[in-house]
Design a protein around this motif. Structure first.
Motif, PDB file in Angstrom:
ATOM      1  N   GLU A   8       0.838  -1.206   0.000  1.00 50.98           N
ATOM      2  CA  GLU A   8       0.000   0.000   0.000  1.00 50.98           C
ATOM      3  C   GLU A   8       0.872   1.256   0.000  1.00 50.98           C
ATOM      4  O   GLU A   8       0.600   2.207  -0.735  1.00 50.98           O
ATOM      5  CB  GLU A   8      -0.925   0.015   1.214  1.00 50.98           C
ATOM      6  CG  GLU A   8      -2.060  -0.976   1.154  1.00 50.98           C
ATOM      7  CD  GLU A   8      -2.860  -0.981   2.446  1.00 50.98           C
ATOM      8  OE1 GLU A   8      -2.691  -0.046   3.277  1.00 50.98           O
ATOM      9  OE2 GLU A   8      -3.640  -1.913   2.646  1.00 50.98           O
ATOM     10  N   LYS A   9       1.894   1.268   0.817  1.00 48.52           N
ATOM     11  CA  LYS A   9       2.785   2.429   0.888  1.00 48.52           C
ATOM     12  C   LYS A   9       3.543   2.610  -0.429  1.00 48.52           C
ATOM     13  O   LYS A   9       3.766   3.736  -0.872  1.00 48.52           O
ATOM     14  CB  LYS A   9       3.783   2.291   2.045  1.00 48.52           C
ATOM     15  CG  LYS A   9       3.155   2.403   3.405  1.00 48.52           C
ATOM     16  CD  LYS A   9       2.663   3.809   3.621  1.00 48.52           C
ATOM     17  CE  LYS A   9       2.092   3.979   5.002  1.00 48.52           C
ATOM     18  NZ  LYS A   9       1.586   5.321   5.250  1.00 48.52           N
TER      19      LYS A   9
ATOM     20  N   GLN B 148       2.469   1.813  -3.387  1.00 50.53           N
ATOM     21  CA  GLN B 148       1.533   2.344  -4.376  1.00 50.53           C
ATOM     22  C   GLN B 148       1.283   3.842  -4.161  1.00 50.53           C
ATOM     23  O   GLN B 148       1.005   4.562  -5.107  1.00 50.53           O
ATOM     24  CB  GLN B 148       0.214   1.584  -4.315  1.00 50.53           C
ATOM     25  CG  GLN B 148       0.321   0.175  -4.848  1.00 50.53           C
ATOM     26  CD  GLN B 148      -0.951  -0.624  -4.633  1.00 50.53           C
ATOM     27  OE1 GLN B 148      -1.917  -0.129  -4.044  1.00 50.53           O
ATOM     28  NE2 GLN B 148      -0.969  -1.856  -5.111  1.00 50.53           N
ATOM     29  N   ASP B 149       1.397   4.302  -2.916  1.00 49.58           N
ATOM     30  CA  ASP B 149       1.194   5.720  -2.615  1.00 49.58           C
ATOM     31  C   ASP B 149       2.407   6.566  -2.980  1.00 49.58           C
ATOM     32  O   ASP B 149       2.367   7.782  -2.854  1.00 49.58           O
ATOM     33  CB  ASP B 149       0.875   5.921  -1.132  1.00 49.58           C
ATOM     34  CG  ASP B 149      -0.483   5.334  -0.759  1.00 49.58           C
ATOM     35  OD1 ASP B 149      -1.305   5.114  -1.676  1.00 49.58           O
ATOM     36  OD2 ASP B 149      -0.710   5.106   0.438  1.00 49.58           O
ATOM     37  N   GLY B 150       3.523   5.945  -3.392  1.00 55.61           N
ATOM     38  CA  GLY B 150       4.695   6.697  -3.814  1.00 55.61           C
ATOM     39  C   GLY B 150       5.864   6.645  -2.845  1.00 55.61           C
ATOM     40  O   GLY B 150       6.898   7.249  -3.093  1.00 55.61           O
ATOM     41  N   TYR B 151       5.722   5.952  -1.735  1.00 54.75           N
ATOM     42  CA  TYR B 151       6.837   5.824  -0.803  1.00 54.75           C
ATOM     43  C   TYR B 151       7.868   4.846  -1.354  1.00 54.75           C
ATOM     44  O   TYR B 151       7.540   3.960  -2.152  1.00 54.75           O
ATOM     45  CB  TYR B 151       6.353   5.313   0.558  1.00 54.75           C
ATOM     46  CG  TYR B 151       5.540   6.318   1.336  1.00 54.75           C
ATOM     47  CD1 TYR B 151       6.163   7.292   2.096  1.00 54.75           C
ATOM     48  CD2 TYR B 151       4.149   6.283   1.303  1.00 54.75           C
ATOM     49  CE1 TYR B 151       5.418   8.210   2.811  1.00 54.75           C
ATOM     50  CE2 TYR B 151       3.398   7.186   2.010  1.00 54.75           C
ATOM     51  CZ  TYR B 151       4.035   8.162   2.768  1.00 54.75           C
ATOM     52  OH  TYR B 151       3.303   9.058   3.471  1.00 54.75           O
TER      53      TYR B 151
END
Length: 105
Positions: free
Chosen positions: A16-17, A19-22
């Protein structure tokens, strides 16, 4: 929750992180991987050069001592011990002999 479920949950959170750009630069799957990463971050040591010639003089000195050719510079005198009788211990003259009183300061 067992170990497999916890690993899956952690992997889902990581995805999830991501996919958010992290970005995750170091992700250790187990303790061995984590320790390997820590060892890689430490400064690398180098081998200390050992010169064999330094010990040759010491070995020669020891061989001379064993053969009796070399004598120590300062012979030590023997130590003598003397014992003396101690005085008998007398009990204190207070009402609570042998006990310590607790005092608050």
């Amino acid at each position: 929750m067992d170990k497999a479920e916890l690993s899956r949950l952690l992997e889902d959170k990581v995805q999830e992180k991501l996919q958010d750009g992290y970005t995750i630069t170091t992700y250790a799957l187990d303790a061995a991987s984590r320790d390997r990463v820590k060892r890689g971050l430490r400064p690398q040591s180098h081998a200390i050069h050992h010169d064999e010639g330094d010990g040759a003089a010491w070995n020669d000195y020891l061989m001379q001592l064993e053969d009796g050719e070399q004598v120590s510079n300062s012979p030590k005198s023997p130590v003598t011990l003397t014992y003396r009788e101690s005085e008998p211990v007398t009990a204190p003259s207070s009402s609570c002999s042998g006990l310590w009183r607790v005092r608050r300061h």
